[in-house]
Scaffold this motif. Structure first.
Motif: not given
Length: 234
Positions: A94, A96, A120, A122-124, A127, A129-130, A158
């Motif tokens: 994760v 951001g 912010a 982001f679950d890399l 995926g 929602r952020a 996330t």
């Protein structure tokens, strides 16, 4: 067939622990090192820092490795957070951007200071929602060696975007110029956590953080050790 069912039964609890830890760790305030309650201070103009820490919590356990560089740009402290979480072979990354702005009492010895912190996440890996975070950190200095930090804000998880409240209170007592003791009580993602630890200054610009925590009604225990290094970029 029985072996496949057995593996599935084991995997789901690990996944649940990982998702819960992602909500707590990936949205944690970073400017205070690995501690959950942030202070209102920011870096001085022309200064940068990086934070790196490793921790583990829970019965599985969940392990997290965090790296977070940041720099002062104009009136803002801009940063990047990157976390690798794992439990039983299940992993998540994760990351951001983050922004912090001190709008009251920017001096290091100000008796009262306040800031806005935004981030912010982001679950890399999976995926969805952020996620994100909004926090209002406030620091009160009743004495030269004592600081009281208070946080109030919200997290957005996330993957789902579910919003939960965040808040906490911490006391930081400097025994001398090399050692500070920190105790805090905070709530994030619906979970109360108590944490005690210390910050050891190896040099004026390099410090090591160590803490132990107990979280939730099950009194889940955790441990974190971190390194902070500040330097000039100009």
């Amino acid at each position: 067939m029985n072996d496949n069912k057995r593996r599935t039964t084991i995997r789901w609890p690990r996944t649940a622990w990982l998702l819960a830890a992602t909500c707590v760790f990936a949205n944690a305030a970073r400017a205070g090192g690995h501690f959950d309650v942030d202070d209102a201070g920011t870096l001085d103009p022309g200064q940068c820092q990086y934070e790196a820490w490793w921790g583990r919590t829970g019965p599985e356990p969940v392990k997290v490795l965090h790296v977070g560089p940041s720099c002062r740009v104009g009136p803002f402290e801009l940063g990047l957070s990157l976390d690798r979480l794992s439990v039983g072979g299940v992993r998540s990354i994760v990351g951001g951007p983050q922004l912090k702005w001190n709008f009251l009492g920017p001096a290091a010895d100000a008796p009262l200071s306040a800031a806005l912190s935004l981030g912010a996440a982001f679950d890399l890996t999976r995926g969805g929602r952020a996620g994100g975070q909004f926090v209002l950190p406030v620091t009160w200095r009743p004495a030269g060696s004592l600081q009281i930090h208070a946080n109030l804000g919200a997290d957005w998880a996330t993957g789902t975007g579910v919003r939960t409240g965040r808040g906490g209170l911490a006391a930081e007592w400097a025994l001398d110029d090399k050692l500070s003791l920190i105790a805090e009580r905070s709530r994030a993602s619906g979970l109360w956590t108590s944490r005690v630890g210390g910050r050891f200054s190896l040099t004026p610009l390099i410090s090591v953080d160590v803490s132990a925590s107990i979280a939730g009604p099950q009194r889940v225990r955790g441990f974190v050790v971190g390194l902070n290094h500040e330097f000039s970029w100009r």
